[in-house]
Design a protein around this motif. Structure first.
Motif, PDB file in Angstrom:
ATOM      1  N   PHE A  83       0.830  -1.203   0.000  1.00 18.80           N
ATOM      2  CA  PHE A  83       0.000   0.000   0.000  1.00 18.80           C
ATOM      3  C   PHE A  83       0.867   1.257   0.000  1.00 18.80           C
ATOM      4  CE2 PHE A  83      -3.298  -2.571   2.670  1.00 18.80           C
ATOM      5  CZ  PHE A  83      -3.609  -3.339   1.559  1.00 18.80           C
ATOM      6  N   VAL A  84       1.906   1.274   0.830  1.00 23.25           N
ATOM      7  CA  VAL A  84       2.723   2.487   0.933  1.00 23.25           C
ATOM      8  C   VAL A  84       3.546   2.690  -0.337  1.00 23.25           C
ATOM      9  CG1 VAL A  84       4.784   1.521   2.079  1.00 23.25           C
ATOM     10  CG2 VAL A  84       4.059   3.846   2.614  1.00 23.25           C
ATOM     11  N   ARG A  85       3.974   1.613  -0.969  1.00 24.70           N
ATOM     12  CA  ARG A  85       4.672   1.744  -2.258  1.00 24.70           C
ATOM     13  C   ARG A  85       3.756   2.335  -3.321  1.00 24.70           C
ATOM     14  NH1 ARG A  85       6.947  -3.588  -1.120  1.00 24.70           N
ATOM     15  NH2 ARG A  85       9.124  -3.346  -0.519  1.00 24.70           N
ATOM     16  N   ASP A  86       2.459   2.070  -3.186  1.00 25.75           N
ATOM     17  CA  ASP A  86       1.497   2.605  -4.147  1.00 25.75           C
ATOM     18  C   ASP A  86       0.981   3.988  -3.757  1.00 25.75           C
ATOM     19  OD1 ASP A  86       1.733   0.400  -5.772  1.00 25.75           O
ATOM     20  OD2 ASP A  86       0.031  -0.664  -4.901  1.00 25.75           O
ATOM     21  N   GLY A  87       1.670   4.640  -2.815  1.00 35.29           N
ATOM     22  CA  GLY A  87       1.394   6.047  -2.521  1.00 35.29           C
ATOM     23  C   GLY A  87       0.412   6.328  -1.417  1.00 35.29           C
ATOM     24  N   MET A  88       0.037   5.311  -0.620  1.00 38.24           N
ATOM     25  CA  MET A  88      -0.899   5.515   0.482  1.00 38.24           C
ATOM     26  C   MET A  88      -0.162   5.612   1.806  1.00 38.24           C
ATOM     27  SD  MET A  88      -3.607   2.538  -0.632  1.00 38.24           S
ATOM     28  CE  MET A  88      -3.160   1.815  -2.212  1.00 38.24           C
ATOM     29  N   VAL A  89      -0.665   6.444   2.713  1.00 34.84           N
ATOM     30  CA  VAL A  89      -0.196   6.429   4.091  1.00 34.84           C
ATOM     31  C   VAL A  89      -0.832   5.220   4.779  1.00 34.84           C
ATOM     32  CG1 VAL A  89      -0.298   7.628   6.321  1.00 34.84           C
ATOM     33  CG2 VAL A  89       0.145   8.917   4.220  1.00 34.84           C
ATOM     34  N   VAL A  90      -0.047   4.499   5.571  1.00 36.68           N
ATOM     35  CA  VAL A  90      -0.530   3.300   6.252  1.00 36.68           C
ATOM     36  C   VAL A  90      -0.278   3.432   7.746  1.00 36.68           C
ATOM     37  CG1 VAL A  90      -0.245   0.804   6.536  1.00 36.68           C
ATOM     38  CG2 VAL A  90      -0.154   1.813   4.248  1.00 36.68           C
ATOM     39  N   MET A  91      -1.281   3.055   8.533  1.00 37.91           N
ATOM     40  CA  MET A  91      -1.102   2.926   9.979  1.00 37.91           C
ATOM     41  C   MET A  91      -1.564   1.537  10.389  1.00 37.91           C
ATOM     42  SD  MET A  91      -2.841   5.079  13.141  1.00 37.91           S
ATOM     43  CE  MET A  91      -1.765   6.509  13.000  1.00 37.91           C
ATOM     44  N   TRP A  92      -0.697   0.799  11.070  1.00 39.02           N
ATOM     45  CA  TRP A  92      -1.155  -0.485  11.614  1.00 39.02           C
ATOM     46  C   TRP A  92      -1.097  -0.445  13.129  1.00 39.02           C
ATOM     47  CZ3 TRP A  92       1.700  -3.983  14.495  1.00 39.02           C
ATOM     48  CH2 TRP A  92       3.098  -3.942  14.400  1.00 39.02           C
ATOM     49  N   VAL A  93      -2.074  -1.123  13.747  1.00 34.26           N
ATOM     50  CA  VAL A  93      -2.331  -1.023  15.176  1.00 34.26           C
ATOM     51  C   VAL A  93      -1.906  -2.309  15.873  1.00 34.26           C
ATOM     52  CG1 VAL A  93      -4.095  -0.579  16.935  1.00 34.26           C
ATOM     53  CG2 VAL A  93      -4.332   0.426  14.650  1.00 34.26           C
ATOM     54  N   GLU A  94      -1.158  -2.191  16.951  1.00 24.76           N
ATOM     55  CA  GLU A  94      -0.900  -3.340  17.811  1.00 24.76           C
ATOM     56  C   GLU A  94      -2.167  -3.604  18.628  1.00 24.76           C
ATOM     57  OE1 GLU A  94       2.683  -3.073  20.086  1.00 24.76           O
ATOM     58  OE2 GLU A  94       3.864  -2.321  18.393  1.00 24.76           O
ATOM     59  N   MET A  95      -2.749  -4.775  18.439  1.00 34.46           N
ATOM     60  CA  MET A  95      -4.023  -5.109  19.067  1.00 34.46           C
ATOM     61  C   MET A  95      -3.830  -5.373  20.559  1.00 34.46           C
ATOM     62  SD  MET A  95      -6.058  -5.044  16.396  1.00 34.46           S
ATOM     63  CE  MET A  95      -7.385  -6.225  16.152  1.00 34.46           C
ATOM     64  N   PRO A  96      -4.899  -5.380  21.347  1.00 33.35           N
ATOM     65  CA  PRO A  96      -4.766  -5.674  22.774  1.00 33.35           C
ATOM     66  C   PRO A  96      -3.999  -6.973  23.043  1.00 33.35           C
ATOM     67  CG  PRO A  96      -6.934  -4.800  22.356  1.00 33.35           C
ATOM     68  CD  PRO A  96      -6.270  -4.969  21.002  1.00 33.35           C
ATOM     69  N   THR A  97      -3.093  -6.899  23.998  1.00 30.25           N
ATOM     70  CA  THR A  97      -2.208  -7.974  24.486  1.00 30.25           C
ATOM     71  C   THR A  97      -1.139  -8.367  23.466  1.00 30.25           C
ATOM     72  OG1 THR A  97      -3.430  -9.985  23.842  1.00 30.25           O
ATOM     73  CG2 THR A  97      -4.143  -8.864  25.868  1.00 30.25           C
ATOM     74  N   GLN A  98      -0.954  -7.583  22.390  1.00 29.42           N
ATOM     75  CA  GLN A  98       0.072  -7.881  21.401  1.00 29.42           C
ATOM     76  C   GLN A  98       1.323  -7.036  21.633  1.00 29.42           C
ATOM     77  OE1 GLN A  98      -1.662  -7.264  17.485  1.00 29.42           O
ATOM     78  NE2 GLN A  98      -1.823  -9.471  17.178  1.00 29.42           N
ATOM     79  N   PHE A  99       2.482  -7.594  21.340  1.00 32.72           N
ATOM     80  CA  PHE A  99       3.750  -6.883  21.229  1.00 32.72           C
ATOM     81  C   PHE A  99       4.031  -5.980  22.444  1.00 32.72           C
ATOM     82  CE2 PHE A  99       2.096  -7.620  16.847  1.00 32.72           C
ATOM     83  CZ  PHE A  99       2.908  -8.715  16.592  1.00 32.72           C
ATOM     84  N   HIS A 100       4.067  -4.657  22.264  1.00 33.04           N
ATOM     85  CA  HIS A 100       4.299  -3.755  23.391  1.00 33.04           C
ATOM     86  C   HIS A 100       3.233  -3.902  24.488  1.00 33.04           C
ATOM     87  CE1 HIS A 100       6.663  -1.510  20.312  1.00 33.04           C
ATOM     88  NE2 HIS A 100       7.433  -1.193  21.354  1.00 33.04           N
ATOM     89  N   ARG A 101       2.069  -4.431  24.132  1.00 31.11           N
ATOM     90  CA  ARG A 101       0.911  -4.436  25.034  1.00 31.11           C
ATOM     91  C   ARG A 101       0.747  -5.756  25.789  1.00 31.11           C
ATOM     92  NH1 ARG A 101      -4.081  -1.996  21.767  1.00 31.11           N
ATOM     93  NH2 ARG A 101      -4.824  -1.803  23.908  1.00 31.11           N
ATOM     94  N   ARG A 102       1.733  -6.626  25.732  1.00 31.98           N
ATOM     95  CA  ARG A 102       1.648  -7.883  26.470  1.00 31.98           C
ATOM     96  C   ARG A 102       1.539  -7.615  27.971  1.00 31.98           C
ATOM     97  NH1 ARG A 102       6.999 -10.684  24.706  1.00 31.98           N
ATOM     98  NH2 ARG A 102       7.613  -8.493  24.750  1.00 31.98           N
ATOM     99  N   PRO A 103       0.664  -8.309  28.671  1.00 34.19           N
ATOM    100  CA  PRO A 103       0.553  -8.104  30.119  1.00 34.19           C
ATOM    101  C   PRO A 103       1.868  -8.305  30.856  1.00 34.19           C
ATOM    102  CG  PRO A 103      -1.343  -9.329  29.319  1.00 34.19           C
ATOM    103  CD  PRO A 103      -0.380  -9.219  28.163  1.00 34.19           C
ATOM    104  N   HIS A 104       2.719  -9.211  30.326  1.00 33.25           N
ATOM    105  CA  HIS A 104       4.036  -9.438  30.924  1.00 33.25           C
ATOM    106  C   HIS A 104       5.001  -9.781  29.798  1.00 33.25           C
ATOM    107  CE1 HIS A 104       7.296 -11.376  33.198  1.00 33.25           C
ATOM    108  NE2 HIS A 104       6.888 -10.607  34.198  1.00 33.25           N
ATOM    109  N   PRO A 105       6.264  -9.303  29.877  1.00 29.67           N
ATOM    110  CA  PRO A 105       7.211  -9.562  28.785  1.00 29.67           C
ATOM    111  C   PRO A 105       7.430 -11.043  28.481  1.00 29.67           C
ATOM    112  CG  PRO A 105       8.065  -7.870  30.255  1.00 29.67           C
ATOM    113  CD  PRO A 105       6.823  -8.406  30.899  1.00 29.67           C
TER     114      PRO A 105
END
Length: 294
Positions: A83-105
């Motif tokens: 999408f971004v290569r085709d000229g669109m701005v893209v935002m992707w969201v870390e969903m609840p309990t994913q990645f940075h949002r894990r309850p514990h590392p």
């Protein structure tokens, strides 16, 4: 209503900026509109990709909602980068309990999203929807974005969340849902990923139905009649049963539904061609050519 955003201001913090040859990736964080049992989960992290070719002008944008419990976003990245290569701005969201949002590392990403009770599961899903709605507001306010040209793209859980967002939020004008479905209580009971967990916990269908009132696209049939959407499903999907995929199509009467071969996990083979094909549909919408005509 359960999917209404609370009123009030909030701060958006820039966590990092990574320039690249084709786009700049900015990591942002802001508070979730709701509280969960885990403080780390109540900070929403989003990744903003802005193509360098858009300097000095406003361009269309896509909010991307990823799958659940994956150790990475390799699948979503194939689409976001197209999408971004085709000229669109893209935002992707870390969903609840994913990645940075894990309850514990120490916890795998997304592991606790499938909760032990219908009420907690529904609360996690509701938080996903409200986080995505707040992210839409952040995206629409960006100086690089044409706020009148925003679309949604979701994969698997992201498609479920995105379909609920599309029902209640007026900002997206088009949506693409990859391997999504509706009638969430039956999906949780019958899907091959969630079904064994539901049975192991002894969760009853009546409990699921009561907990999910107001969260399902089928609860919003009256407002979805003219909303264009592209629904991409696979014929041998057991995670999102065919009956639930068809129910999603019934929730969006103006949608086009496309059926591809393979199953929920083997559909990864379609990544050879599908990101470009979906990007063309998004470009058709943004250009006013009719995204569902081809």
């Amino acid at each position: 209503a359960p999917l209404d955003l609370p009123r009030g201001d909030f701060s958006v913090v820039i966590a990092s900026i990574v320039p690249g040859p084709q786009w700049t990736e900015t990591l942002l964080r802001f508070p979730s509109p709701v509280k969960s049992p885990w403080p780390a989960n109540d900070e929403v992290w989003v990744h903003l990709l802005v193509p360098r070719s858009t300097a000095g002008r406003k361009v269309p944008a896509v909010l991307v909602l990823p799958v659940m419990a994956a150790p990475n976003v390799w699948i979503e990245t194939r689409f976001a980068e197209r999408f971004v290569r085709d000229g669109m701005v893209v935002m992707w969201v870390e969903m609840p309990t994913q990645f940075h949002r894990r309850p514990h590392p120490s916890m795998p990403s997304g592991q606790v999203f499938l909760a032990r009770t219908p009420r907690r599961l529904a609360a996690n899903f509701r938080q996903s929807v409200l986080d995505a709605r707040r992210a839409l507001g952040v995206l629409a306010a960006r100086p690089e974005v044409d706020a009148g040209k925003i679309a949604l793209f979701g994969v698997s859980l992201g498609a479920l969340v995105g379909s609920a967002v599309y029902c209640v939020d007026p900002r997206p004008g088009f949506a693409v849902f990859l391997m999504g479905g509706a009638a969430f209580p039956s999906l949780a009971r019958d899907g091959s990923l969630s079904g064994p967990f539901v049975r192991k916990m002894g969760i009853q269908s009546a409990e699921l139905k009561a907990a999910w009132v107001g969260l399902d696209p089928l609860d919003y049939n009256g407002v979805n009649a003219t909303k264009p959407a592209l629904l991409v499903n696979v014929r041998s999907d057991t995670v999102i049963p065919r009956a639930n995929a068809l129910r999603l199509a019934s929730a969006f009467p103006a949608a086009r539904q496309v059926w591809l071969p393979l199953g929920h996990y083997t559909a990864i083979l379609h990544l050879l061609w599908l990101p470009r094909w979906i990007s063309k549909r998004l470009q058709g919408f943004f250009a006013g050519r009719g995204p569902l005509s081809v």
